[in-house]
Write a protein that holds these residues in place. Structure first.
Motif, mmCIF file in Angstrom:
data_model
loop_
_atom_site.group_PDB
_atom_site.id
_atom_site.type_symbol
_atom_site.label_atom_id
_atom_site.label_comp_id
_atom_site.label_asym_id
_atom_site.label_seq_id
_atom_site.Cartn_x
_atom_site.Cartn_y
_atom_site.Cartn_z
ATOM 1 N N ALA A 62 0.837 -1.201 0.000
ATOM 2 C CA ALA A 62 0.000 0.000 0.000
ATOM 3 C C ALA A 62 0.870 1.249 0.000
ATOM 4 N N ARG A 63 1.914 1.215 0.806
ATOM 5 C CA ARG A 63 2.766 2.411 0.910
ATOM 6 C C ARG A 63 3.604 2.627 -0.345
ATOM 7 N N THR A 64 4.113 1.565 -0.954
ATOM 8 C CA THR A 64 5.004 1.755 -2.101
ATOM 9 C C THR A 64 4.245 1.948 -3.406
ATOM 10 N N GLU A 65 3.105 1.294 -3.557
ATOM 11 C CA GLU A 65 2.383 1.364 -4.839
ATOM 12 C C GLU A 65 1.212 2.338 -4.811
ATOM 13 N N GLY A 66 0.859 2.830 -3.633
ATOM 14 C CA GLY A 66 -0.264 3.762 -3.545
ATOM 15 C C GLY A 66 -1.610 3.135 -3.846
ATOM 16 N N VAL A 67 -1.683 1.799 -3.756
ATOM 17 C CA VAL A 67 -2.954 1.113 -4.000
ATOM 18 C C VAL A 67 -3.901 1.361 -2.812
ATOM 19 N N THR A 68 -5.158 1.594 -3.108
ATOM 20 C CA THR A 68 -6.162 1.785 -2.066
ATOM 21 C C THR A 68 -6.651 0.408 -1.605
ATOM 22 N N PHE A 69 -6.847 0.253 -0.305
ATOM 23 C CA PHE A 69 -7.304 -1.040 0.238
ATOM 24 C C PHE A 69 -8.601 -0.880 1.017
ATOM 25 N N LEU A 70 -9.489 -1.831 0.799
ATOM 26 C CA LEU A 70 -10.656 -1.985 1.656
ATOM 27 C C LEU A 70 -10.618 -3.416 2.161
ATOM 28 N N LEU A 71 -10.495 -3.579 3.460
ATOM 29 C CA LEU A 71 -10.431 -4.945 3.986
ATOM 30 C C LEU A 71 -11.360 -5.102 5.180
ATOM 31 N N SER A 72 -11.727 -6.353 5.421
ATOM 32 C CA SER A 72 -12.566 -6.619 6.588
ATOM 33 C C SER A 72 -11.771 -7.446 7.581
ATOM 34 N N SER A 73 -12.188 -7.341 8.825
ATOM 35 C CA SER A 73 -11.459 -8.039 9.881
ATOM 36 C C SER A 73 -12.366 -8.126 11.104
ATOM 37 N N HIS A 74 -12.122 -9.105 11.966
ATOM 38 C CA HIS A 74 -12.776 -9.007 13.265
ATOM 39 C C HIS A 74 -11.731 -8.853 14.357
ATOM 40 N N ASN A 75 -10.537 -8.480 13.937
ATOM 41 C CA ASN A 75 -9.411 -8.368 14.861
ATOM 42 C C ASN A 75 -8.955 -6.912 14.964
ATOM 43 N N MET A 76 -9.211 -6.309 16.127
ATOM 44 C CA MET A 76 -8.894 -4.890 16.300
ATOM 45 C C MET A 76 -7.396 -4.615 16.196
ATOM 46 N N LEU A 77 -6.594 -5.561 16.682
ATOM 47 C CA LEU A 77 -5.145 -5.345 16.612
ATOM 48 C C LEU A 77 -4.686 -5.327 15.158
ATOM 49 N N GLU A 78 -5.334 -6.153 14.352
ATOM 50 C CA GLU A 78 -4.984 -6.189 12.930
ATOM 51 C C GLU A 78 -5.306 -4.850 12.257
ATOM 52 N N VAL A 79 -6.503 -4.318 12.493
ATOM 53 C CA VAL A 79 -6.843 -3.050 11.838
ATOM 54 C C VAL A 79 -5.997 -1.905 12.391
ATOM 55 N N GLU A 80 -5.616 -2.031 13.650
ATOM 56 C CA GLU A 80 -4.762 -1.000 14.231
ATOM 57 C C GLU A 80 -3.410 -0.975 13.520
ATOM 58 N N PHE A 81 -2.908 -2.155 13.206
ATOM 59 C CA PHE A 81 -1.616 -2.265 12.532
ATOM 60 C C PHE A 81 -1.714 -1.794 11.072
ATOM 61 N N LEU A 82 -2.829 -2.134 10.431
ATOM 62 C CA LEU A 82 -2.916 -1.934 8.985
ATOM 63 C C LEU A 82 -3.589 -0.647 8.529
ATOM 64 N N CYS A 83 -4.635 -0.257 9.243
ATOM 65 C CA CYS A 83 -5.582 0.679 8.621
ATOM 66 C C CYS A 83 -5.347 2.145 9.001
ATOM 67 N N ASP A 84 -5.620 3.017 8.041
ATOM 68 C CA ASP A 84 -5.613 4.457 8.306
ATOM 69 C C ASP A 84 -6.910 4.854 9.001
ATOM 70 N N ARG A 85 -8.012 4.254 8.529
ATOM 71 C CA ARG A 85 -9.311 4.510 9.158
ATOM 72 C C ARG A 85 -10.120 3.219 9.188
ATOM 73 N N VAL A 86 -11.029 3.190 10.143
ATOM 74 C CA VAL A 86 -11.811 1.977 10.361
ATOM 75 C C VAL A 86 -13.281 2.343 10.570
ATOM 76 N N ALA A 87 -14.157 1.544 9.964
ATOM 77 C CA ALA A 87 -15.585 1.664 10.269
ATOM 78 C C ALA A 87 -15.975 0.427 11.066
ATOM 79 N N MET A 88 -16.580 0.650 12.216
ATOM 80 C CA MET A 88 -17.092 -0.485 12.998
ATOM 81 C C MET A 88 -18.519 -0.717 12.549
ATOM 82 N N ILE A 89 -18.811 -1.956 12.231
ATOM 83 C CA ILE A 89 -20.127 -2.254 11.688
ATOM 84 C C ILE A 89 -20.778 -3.338 12.546
#
Ligand code: ATP
Length: 236
Positions: free
Chosen positions: A181-208
């Motif tokens: 994501a950082r080197t290629e500038g690709v936009t990511f949309l991912l799902s997770s049920h792991n808060m630590l994972e989104v904390e590590f990966l995501c710029d922003r998070v929507a809780m659903i």
């Protein structure tokens, strides 16, 4: 312009209301996460954005293209990795990437570049020359993520990319996503049920939850609100 623009998205499966009016937008180059418990509506949202499902109401655009009316165009610019994806078991990992690179390339030169990138992203080294049927779940997932990213999509949509894997493979997959994501500038949309994972990966998070967005912010904002030690319990 936003890479993803979702407005009041609704989806009914018969009487089941899976999405009850979801809105969010994702900027170009952002890593955006959807987090929530089983049945919250994460996969449904990703399937609609991947053009696999039609919404019951509302709209979604990717890079300005409507996911229903311009589905063909949308398919050209996204990669989608479903939660239960598999790769052809009778091919070697290398043959699988080669096959996909040819499928997604206009000429041999582009196919070679794509394959080279896929090989590197997979991190599978010599094991790429073994049949996929001999791979662990984590190795298969690495291969599939390499496949999804080597085409350099404008938007990569990944459904629970590292869930259910051993910690080493899960860690390496998260590293690959972040670096790419950082080197290629690709936009990511991912799902997770792991808060630590989104904390590590995501710029922003929507809780659903229950088909609605209940919180939207940076991982830090959510952490400040719910308290670091409670993050994993918020949706358990
Ligand atoms: P998970 O982490 O378990 O995949 P999720 O957040 O991705 O959960 P969805 O798979 O989007 O949730 O499901 C949202 C709701 O829609 C759930 O109540 C689910 O049972 C229901 N649902 C999903 N797919 C279908 C379907 N094909 N037919 C009927 N109901 C469905």
């Amino acid at each position: 312009m936003a890479m993803v623009e979702v407005l009041n998205l609704e989806k009914d499966y018969g009487k089941v209301k899976a999405l009850r009016g979801i809105s969010f937008s994702i900027s170009e180059g952002e890593i955006f996460g959807l987090i929530g418990p089983n049945g919250a509506g994460k996969s449904t949202t990703l399937k609609i954005l991947s053009t696999l499902l039609k919404p019951t109401g509302g709209s979604a655009k990717i890079d300005g293209h409507d996911v229903v009316r311009e589905a063909d165009k949308v398919r050209e610019i996204i990669s989608y990795l479903p939660e239960e994806a598999g790769a052809y078991k009778n091919l070697t990992g290398y043959e699988y990437l080669q096959f996909m690179a040819r499928l997604y390339s206009k000429d041999d030169e582009r196919a070679r570049e794509m394959l080279e990138l896929g090989v590197e992203l997979s991190g599978l080294g010599e094991r790429l020359h073994d049949k996929v049927s001999t791979y662990s779940k984590g190795m298969t997932r690495k291969l599939l993520i390499a496949r999804a990213l080597m085409v350099k999509p404008k938007l990569a949509i990944l459904d629970e990319p590292a869930s259910g894997l051993d910690i080493v493979n899960a860690y390496e997959i998260r590293q690959t996503i972040r670096r790419f994501a950082r080197t290629e500038g690709v936009t990511f949309l991912l799902s997770s049920h792991n808060m630590l994972e989104v904390e590590f990966l995501c710029d922003r998070v929507a809780m659903i939850a229950g088909g609605r967005i209940v919180e939207l912010g940076t991982p830090k904002e959510l952490k400040d609100k719910y308290g670091a030690e409670n993050l994993e319990e918020v949706f358990m």
